[in-house]
Design an enzyme around this catalytic site. Structure first.
Site, PDB file in Angstrom:
ATOM      1  N   SER A  26      44.872 -40.896  -6.932  1.00  0.00           N
ATOM      2  CA  SER A  26      46.319 -41.812  -6.868  1.00  0.00           C
ATOM      3  C   SER A  26      45.657 -42.519  -6.333  1.00  0.00           C
ATOM      4  CB  SER A  26      46.970 -39.719  -5.702  1.00  0.00           C
ATOM      5  OG  SER A  26      47.189 -39.250  -6.633  1.00  0.00           O
ATOM      6  N   LYS A  49      52.629 -41.368 -11.095  1.00  0.00           N
ATOM      7  CA  LYS A  49      52.275 -39.995 -10.401  1.00  0.00           C
ATOM      8  C   LYS A  49      52.375 -40.405  -9.012  1.00  0.00           C
ATOM      9  CE  LYS A  49      49.901 -37.485  -8.461  1.00  0.00           C
ATOM     10  NZ  LYS A  49      49.132 -35.477  -8.891  1.00  0.00           N
ATOM     11  N   LYS A  82      49.649 -39.080   1.852  1.00  0.00           N
ATOM     12  CA  LYS A  82      49.519 -41.106   1.690  1.00  0.00           C
ATOM     13  C   LYS A  82      50.460 -40.933  -0.013  1.00  0.00           C
ATOM     14  CE  LYS A  82      46.496 -40.697  -1.608  1.00  0.00           C
ATOM     15  NZ  LYS A  82      45.192 -40.574  -2.629  1.00  0.00           N
TER      16      LYS A  82
HETATM   17  P1  NAD Z   1      38.840 -34.659  -1.455  1.00  0.00           P
HETATM   18  O1  NAD Z   1      38.775 -35.119  -0.329  1.00  0.00           O
HETATM   19  O2  NAD Z   1      38.121 -32.758  -1.329  1.00  0.00           O
HETATM   20  O3  NAD Z   1      37.911 -35.490  -2.836  1.00  0.00           O
HETATM   21  C1  NAD Z   1      37.388 -36.407  -2.137  1.00  0.00           C
HETATM   22  C2  NAD Z   1      36.047 -36.758  -2.044  1.00  0.00           C
HETATM   23  O4  NAD Z   1      36.174 -37.968  -1.819  1.00  0.00           O
HETATM   24  C3  NAD Z   1      35.589 -35.920  -0.973  1.00  0.00           C
HETATM   25  O5  NAD Z   1      34.246 -35.045  -2.016  1.00  0.00           O
HETATM   26  C4  NAD Z   1      34.832 -37.387  -0.242  1.00  0.00           C
HETATM   27  O6  NAD Z   1      33.350 -36.893   0.186  1.00  0.00           O
HETATM   28  C5  NAD Z   1      34.398 -38.434  -1.428  1.00  0.00           C
HETATM   29  N1  NAD Z   1      34.281 -39.780  -0.759  1.00  0.00           N
HETATM   30  C6  NAD Z   1      35.181 -39.939   0.252  1.00  0.00           C
HETATM   31  N2  NAD Z   1      34.575 -41.548   0.308  1.00  0.00           N
HETATM   32  C7  NAD Z   1      33.431 -41.805  -0.693  1.00  0.00           C
HETATM   33  C8  NAD Z   1      32.724 -43.301  -0.771  1.00  0.00           C
HETATM   34  N3  NAD Z   1      33.143 -44.174  -0.512  1.00  0.00           N
HETATM   35  N4  NAD Z   1      32.219 -43.322  -2.316  1.00  0.00           N
HETATM   36  C9  NAD Z   1      31.897 -41.315  -2.152  1.00  0.00           C
HETATM   37  N5  NAD Z   1      32.447 -40.948  -2.388  1.00  0.00           N
HETATM   38  C10 NAD Z   1      33.779 -40.574  -1.831  1.00  0.00           C
HETATM   39  O7  NAD Z   1      40.355 -34.949  -2.077  1.00  0.00           O
HETATM   40  P2  NAD Z   1      40.637 -34.552  -3.940  1.00  0.00           P
HETATM   41  O8  NAD Z   1      42.262 -33.339  -3.105  1.00  0.00           O
HETATM   42  O9  NAD Z   1      40.036 -33.669  -4.788  1.00  0.00           O
HETATM   43  O10 NAD Z   1      41.716 -35.416  -4.193  1.00  0.00           O
HETATM   44  C11 NAD Z   1      41.006 -36.692  -4.907  1.00  0.00           C
HETATM   45  C12 NAD Z   1      42.276 -37.378  -5.782  1.00  0.00           C
HETATM   46  O11 NAD Z   1      42.746 -37.288  -6.488  1.00  0.00           O
HETATM   47  C13 NAD Z   1      43.291 -37.880  -4.372  1.00  0.00           C
HETATM   48  O12 NAD Z   1      43.796 -39.259  -4.375  1.00  0.00           O
HETATM   49  C14 NAD Z   1      44.092 -37.591  -4.469  1.00  0.00           C
HETATM   50  O13 NAD Z   1      45.722 -37.682  -3.721  1.00  0.00           O
HETATM   51  C15 NAD Z   1      44.153 -36.914  -5.415  1.00  0.00           C
HETATM   52  N6  NAD Z   1      44.936 -35.402  -6.240  1.00  0.00           N
HETATM   53  C16 NAD Z   1      44.360 -34.411  -5.669  1.00  0.00           C
HETATM   54  C17 NAD Z   1      45.173 -33.344  -6.041  1.00  0.00           C
HETATM   55  C18 NAD Z   1      44.816 -31.784  -4.954  1.00  0.00           C
HETATM   56  O14 NAD Z   1      45.227 -31.099  -5.878  1.00  0.00           O
HETATM   57  N7  NAD Z   1      44.087 -31.702  -4.492  1.00  0.00           N
HETATM   58  C19 NAD Z   1      46.096 -33.207  -6.924  1.00  0.00           C
HETATM   59  C20 NAD Z   1      46.374 -34.392  -7.402  1.00  0.00           C
HETATM   60  C21 NAD Z   1      45.075 -35.541  -7.493  1.00  0.00           C
END
Ligand code: NAD
Length: 322
Positions: free
Chosen positions: A98, A173, A242
């Site tokens: 997102s 989104k 965010k």
């Molecule tokens: P999360 O924090 O669980 O996962 C993010 C991952 O990215 C982590 O494993 C982290 O180590 C990795 N990361 C961070 N910096 C990095 C870098 N520089 N290089 C490589 N990897 C890196 O987050 P999430 O809940 O999986 O969400 C991910 C995205 O999806 C976000 O943008 C969030 O807004 C969106 N989203 C989340 C949900 C939900 O229900 N969790 C639903 C829809 C959308």
């Protein structure tokens, strides 16, 4: 031969999405800053060599990262790694995070001279639908690019649509999550109010779910994460904050005469200041029951205890509720 896919960001959403790609016969080359995440991908059969070792083998790189700032940084890393390779013509980055729509457009323009396509394809449905492979995917970009990556998206989602030019997916989104946060906050406040009057939250939710006040929050989040006090939706408070911040900025940029996005953003920001750093977004309910109603109603000199509403220890002055 199985197609190779790069996948950067193997967190709560990314890992199950990568798992579904593997299940659908793709080879996944994963990257993450967390060694645990890499280990989990290896256990599922993914490859975790460094990006420079696999970038020339893939035509698509999926990003599932926490923020636009991180997406922008990773895009630079991809440019660095890819520009040392000759064949960039068929490389496409699909940002399923997102992200901020203005940054998305910038990334799209920045990548053009390198012949790297950039499609925004954020998702809704949360961890459960990521696991089931039934995410809703809203893509922004050209019809040509969308057609190219549609099959790949189909391994992770069940409702997949092109919603407009670059950035449109991220725009929808952000607005969707602002609406979702608004419903959630309003529902938490409303159910807390009813509880203070002696109505059992389960009964209130059952009735609301048969009535016009229902929403995804009352139909799904309350029964599964709030009433159970499990607070384990897998979507953090920081991430929804965010998204609301992005939506609030979009309304400001449009000079929209509305104060609601700012209020919702402020409430979630206040919650994030007092709750754990790792709090789930459904824990906004704890903030509501512990802080909000107390602050708004207990200040009244004429407060009265509402019969049957004493469990929470919050007194309510009925006059202030009309
Ligand atoms: P999360 O924090 O669980 O996962 C993010 C991952 O990215 C982590 O494993 C982290 O180590 C990795 N990361 C961070 N910096 C990095 C870098 N520089 N290089 C490589 N990897 C890196 O987050 P999430 O809940 O999986 O969400 C991910 C995205 O999806 C976000 O943008 C969030 O807004 C969106 N989203 C989340 C949900 C939900 O229900 N969790 C639903 C829809 C959308």
């Amino acid at each position: 031969m199985n197609e190779n896919i790069g996948f950067i960001g193997l967190g709560k959403m990314g890992l199950p999405m990568a798992k579904n790609l593997l299940k659908n016969g793709y080879n996944v080359f994963g990257a993450d800053v967390s060694e645990n995440a890499l280990e989990e991908l290896r256990a599922l059969g993914g490859n975790t060599a460094s990006m420079k070792d696999w970038i020339h083998k893939v035509h698509y790189i999926v990003l599932m990262l926490p923020s636009s700032a991180i997406v922008n940084k990773v895009v630079e890393e991809i440019i660095d790694a890819a520009s040392s390779e000759k064949d960039q013509n068929s490389l496409m980055i699909i940002d399923m995070s997102s992200s901020y729509p203005a940054d998305t457009k910038e990334n799209c323009n920045k990548l053009e001279p390198y012949n790297i396509a950039f499609v925004d394809a954020p998702v809704s449905g949360g961890v459960k639908k990521a696991v089931d492979g039934t995410l809703t995917i809203m893509a922004g970009g050209s019809a040509e690019h969308f057609d190219k990556c549609k099959r790949l998206l189909g391994a992770m989602g069940s409702s997949i649509s092109l919603v407009g030019p670059s950035g449109s997916g991220h725009l929808i989104k952000a607005i969707n999550n602002y609406l979702s946060a608004t419903h959630l906050l309003a529902s938490c406040e409303a159910v807390q109010l009813l509880e203070n009057f002696g109505v059992e939250p389960e009964k209130a939710i059952n009735v609301i779910n048969q009535s016009t006040g229902r929403s995804g929050s009352t139909e799904y989040k309350f029964p599964n994460f709030i009433l159970t006090e499990a607070y384990n939706s897998g979507f953090s408070l920081e991430l929804i904050k965010k998204d609301i911040g992005m939506a609030n900025q979009l309304f400001k940029d449009a000079n929209a005469a509305t104060s609601l996005p700012q209020i919702i953003y402020q409430r979630f920001s206040e919650a994030s200041n007092v709750l754990d750093k790792e709090a789930d977004h459904t824990e906004i309910n704890k903030f509501v029951s512990t802080y909000l109603l107390q602050r708004g109603i207990l200040n009244d000199e004429n407060e009265k205890t509402v019969p049957g509403g004493s469990d929470s220890g919050i007194n309510v002055h009925p006059g202030s509720l009309r």
